[in-house]
Design a protein around this motif. Sequence first.
Motif, PDB file in Angstrom:
ATOM      1  N   ARG A 425       1.000  -1.317  -0.053  1.00 27.26           N
ATOM      2  CA  ARG A 425      -0.010   0.000   0.013  1.00 27.26           C
ATOM      3  C   ARG A 425       0.706   1.106   0.149  1.00 27.26           C
ATOM      4  O   ARG A 425       0.568   2.159  -0.932  1.00 27.26           O
ATOM      5  CB  ARG A 425      -0.984  -0.013   1.070  1.00 27.26           C
ATOM      6  CG  ARG A 425      -1.715   1.328   1.204  1.00 27.26           C
ATOM      7  CD  ARG A 425      -2.967   1.233   2.138  1.00 27.26           C
ATOM      8  NE  ARG A 425      -2.468   1.165   3.564  1.00 27.26           N
ATOM      9  CZ  ARG A 425      -2.796   2.101   4.401  1.00 27.26           C
ATOM     10  NH1 ARG A 425      -3.367   3.263   4.053  1.00 27.26           N
ATOM     11  NH2 ARG A 425      -2.409   1.932   5.764  1.00 27.26           N
ATOM     12  N   TYR A 505      -5.460   8.539  -2.185  1.00 30.88           N
ATOM     13  CA  TYR A 505      -5.563   8.054  -0.908  1.00 30.88           C
ATOM     14  C   TYR A 505      -4.428   7.250  -0.375  1.00 30.88           C
ATOM     15  O   TYR A 505      -4.171   6.468   0.324  1.00 30.88           O
ATOM     16  CB  TYR A 505      -6.769   7.271  -0.749  1.00 30.88           C
ATOM     17  CG  TYR A 505      -8.166   8.274  -0.873  1.00 30.88           C
ATOM     18  CD1 TYR A 505      -8.617   8.521  -2.040  1.00 30.88           C
ATOM     19  CD2 TYR A 505      -8.570   8.576   0.146  1.00 30.88           C
ATOM     20  CE1 TYR A 505      -9.819   9.374  -2.415  1.00 30.88           C
ATOM     21  CE2 TYR A 505     -10.020   9.110   0.174  1.00 30.88           C
ATOM     22  CZ  TYR A 505     -10.362   9.578  -1.082  1.00 30.88           C
ATOM     23  OH  TYR A 505     -11.295  10.306  -0.986  1.00 30.88           O
ATOM     24  N   LEU A 506      -3.514   6.866  -1.648  1.00 37.11           N
ATOM     25  CA  LEU A 506      -2.619   6.047  -1.342  1.00 37.11           C
ATOM     26  C   LEU A 506      -1.145   6.714  -0.905  1.00 37.11           C
ATOM     27  O   LEU A 506      -0.041   6.039  -0.815  1.00 37.11           O
ATOM     28  CB  LEU A 506      -2.260   5.117  -2.833  1.00 37.11           C
ATOM     29  CG  LEU A 506      -3.426   4.380  -2.948  1.00 37.11           C
ATOM     30  CD1 LEU A 506      -3.176   3.662  -4.311  1.00 37.11           C
ATOM     31  CD2 LEU A 506      -3.258   3.031  -2.068  1.00 37.11           C
ATOM     32  N   LEU A 507      -1.127   7.861  -1.154  1.00 35.67           N
ATOM     33  CA  LEU A 507      -0.072   8.761  -0.973  1.00 35.67           C
ATOM     34  C   LEU A 507       0.432   8.977   0.523  1.00 35.67           C
ATOM     35  O   LEU A 507      -0.407   8.673   1.315  1.00 35.67           O
ATOM     36  CB  LEU A 507      -0.117  10.369  -1.460  1.00 35.67           C
ATOM     37  CG  LEU A 507      -0.631  10.298  -2.802  1.00 35.67           C
ATOM     38  CD1 LEU A 507      -0.870  12.028  -3.151  1.00 35.67           C
ATOM     39  CD2 LEU A 507       0.597  10.259  -3.680  1.00 35.67           C
ATOM     40  N   THR A 508       1.811   9.015   0.568  1.00 33.98           N
ATOM     41  CA  THR A 508       2.359   9.175   2.113  1.00 33.98           C
ATOM     42  C   THR A 508       3.395  10.181   1.997  1.00 33.98           C
ATOM     43  O   THR A 508       3.770  10.503   0.777  1.00 33.98           O
ATOM     44  CB  THR A 508       3.028   7.720   2.464  1.00 33.98           C
ATOM     45  OG1 THR A 508       3.950   7.385   1.395  1.00 33.98           O
ATOM     46  CG2 THR A 508       1.971   6.564   2.645  1.00 33.98           C
ATOM     47  N   SER A 509       3.727  10.717   3.057  1.00 35.17           N
ATOM     48  CA  SER A 509       4.792  11.513   3.032  1.00 35.17           C
ATOM     49  C   SER A 509       6.322  10.943   2.506  1.00 35.17           C
ATOM     50  O   SER A 509       6.446   9.763   3.005  1.00 35.17           O
ATOM     51  CB  SER A 509       5.191  12.059   4.428  1.00 35.17           C
ATOM     52  OG  SER A 509       5.614  10.988   5.198  1.00 35.17           O
TER      53      SER A 509
END
Lengths: 557, 364
Positions: A425, A505-509
């Motif tokens: 993810r 919605y799958l983005l992270t820092s």
Amino acid sequence: MRLAFPTRQLTIALVGAMVVLPMSLLVYQSALDGAFFFKTSSLSLSAYAFVLTDAAFWSALRNSFVIAAAMTVIAVPLGALMAFLVVRTDLPFARALEPIILIPMLISSIVLAIGYVVSIGPVGFYSIWFREAFGFVPWNLYSPVTLYVIAGLVNVPPVFLFVSSALKNLGSDLEEAARTSGGGSWRVAFDISLPMVMPALLYSAGLVFLSGIGLFGLPLVLGVRSNFNVLATYLHDLSNQFGTPSYHLMAAVSVCFIAITFPLVMLQRHLLRFSERYVSVRGKASRQKPVPLGAFRWVAFGGVVVWLFVCTVLPISGIALRSVVSRWGANVELLDVLTAIHYNQLFSQPVFFRAIVNSVLIGVVGGAAAVAVYAALAIAIHRRRDGATRFVDYIVLVPNTVPGLVIGLVFLWVFLFFPPLTQLRSTLFSIWLAYTVVWLAYGIRLISSSLTQVGPELEEAARTLGASRGKALRDITLPLVRHGLLAAWVLVFMMFESEYSAGVYLLTSGTEVVGSLLVAYADGGSIGMLAALSVVNVLLVGAGLAVALRWGMRVHG
Amino acid sequence: MSMRLSAAAIAIAAVLVGPATAQTPDYYPADYSATIDAAKAEGRVVVYGTFDPEAFAPFAQDFQALYPGITVDYNSMSSSPLHSRVLSEVAANSATADLVLSSAVDRQMSLLNDGYALEYSSPEKAGVPEWAVWKDQGYSMTMDPIVFVYNKSELSEDQVPKSHAELADVIGRNADLYNGRIILSDIRGGGVNAVFLAGDVDALGDGLWVLQQAMKDQNPIVSSGSSTILESVGAGESVFAYNMQGGYSRQVAGENPSVGVIIPNDYALAVLRPMYISKAAANQNAAKLLLDYLLSHRAQSMMLSEGMYPVRADVEGEGSTGEMIAKLGDGFRPILMGSSVLETLANETSRQELIQRWISIFGS
């Protein structure tokens, strides 16, 4: 005799799964009365009851159809004409024009809209200049007609891309035969060249129509004064109207979107059932000779320049100006407000560099990987008329049709709740997968239409000499469609580089992309930085595009 | 003037405020060091927030300077995706935020009411107004007064309403200036606008609809997105915007001298930015440290220069809570978590009634 590896079946099954999995989750969600992951939700048709009895939904649907039709009617003939002019005639500066024509595809629609507001809005700088010179302003950016016209004109590039790619694969022999028999340039264009690219025309018309149904950015900003509600803004309002997210309602609306694709695909398949007619790369060698335009050369060039001005110069000059001023509009002396502060602020943030690098990576590397997937699928359905092909034809358009707001959510759920994928993810792979599925239709169509133009006798000749199916494909067919592959890669690169919703919605820092940064700035009121980022993005991607096309030209000849 | 703190400014602030060590104020509990140790063992805190990345960066950097060894992993997202992500990730028992910071107070309340927050009594509770704390679960980091925004080069001081009471009159008297050039937020486009509407109804009762009709009579533009609205007023496309968030408006006014911000003098709503520690947090102790830090005098003083309105009463300066209370007294109406205003919105029927009434005036 070797047992053939079921590549074809595997490819279709894999890609089928990639589409069917998220879509079935969506359909399931629409048949519940709450979020699917809450134990309290149960099967119900209340979502459909709500949506289908909501007057706002029907008016939004009506508006969306009108916009989609207007866009198609404007974009397809114009795009085809420009493709013909650039690829097959002696239009001046054709080679330079080709990458420039694609520029509007590099700009996200919200940025485009803001660019138009700053340039030709009521207090836009072109408006102010015009008013000072002539005392009045003949255009109204916020009228519905302007919205239709702009939406249509900025959708010319995808049509251009599809049709020009198909035209490049056409040998001149058929056209020359027609001219030898006395046909004038225009007769040749309409009766010979154009029909030969019918698949490209129909596919791109379908894509433009569907993107019109799902249009969001332009109506959001420009449709504001006419209270112009379209399906995507209806969905957006729906997601905010209730205190808790109403996923079932959003899913029901999305299923309605999907339902629109099926008749469209049926129509396309019906119109293209005699695809043998479109074969043009035959066993005999042929060279491409440009059609002479005579006196019409410069008129045609002027026409292209006008289109470029409206679709490229106007919005980009607007955004570029916005990026170098502290404020704009009425009662503002431009020279007094020039500033570098937006760029300074932008370049002082590590997230900016991360976003650019990530976006380019996803576009270049991810794009190439996606094209490999699309090519594999295009080949798997090439020249087959069976159930598997029909299945693929129907599913490829679906992910792109589901509105951005919803598709991102669905992919989050797939990566959250489907065990084999949960570990992936927070990696770039999840984002790549989402993008690849969403742009499936575009990538496959481009490659398919090129493949269709290669005559079967070429492959058959190779097979007669002992080549395996795979070898014939690799050594004969694929090189002949390299234009289609390159065009697909260019298109996919541009789409991936500016994509946002599918992966939001799958983005992270750490995996931020340009699109998410644009939205963050838009939300946070930093329009100056949004403008600066857009300018940098367009320059970078435009440069990459120009390099790619020149390399492609060199490959070709 | 840039509203962003440069690294130099942070360094100066750190020197002025105190040494960059984990010296906790003396009103912290004796066993706080155990929390600090546990937090350092966790090593990071994951934050989901609606601030854009560089607005939060100074706080993240300062926190990391105070507690070296704990990384702040800040994820910026819009309030709607944030809400969906939290719901979905918790339902899937998957990695999620430790600290959730959202400006969508109605969405935060829905999460708080449904039990997503960890109950934690922060040692900073005493320094924060009691209306900023909800059941030891939701803590407000900032508050945002709800203001009027206008274009100074198009409207002079006396052509602009300074209060809700005189709005209908002033607009009516200057109809030629306001016609077609009032810009409003679409209630259908964002949940927080419904909060302002409910707050207005709470303050004015039926008198609100007179005010709304007065604006409707001037053919307002109904737009969504505060940045589009502020951009429109800033450029002079529109001349007046009603019920905008004070923080953004001040930020834009700082960059654009044509933009004027009015805190209405009869009453001003204020929206709170509740944050909470997730019950499903993997790094609970680090989250506690960060929450306490964000409520501390040190962090709250930094907020003024960031264009945010701190919630602590003991932070002084323009735009602080203390100043607002001094100016407005009872007219200062923060929309309290758990208040009747938010109850109205949480109830499906009353929420729909309110929205439909607005739509009956402004929709078409």
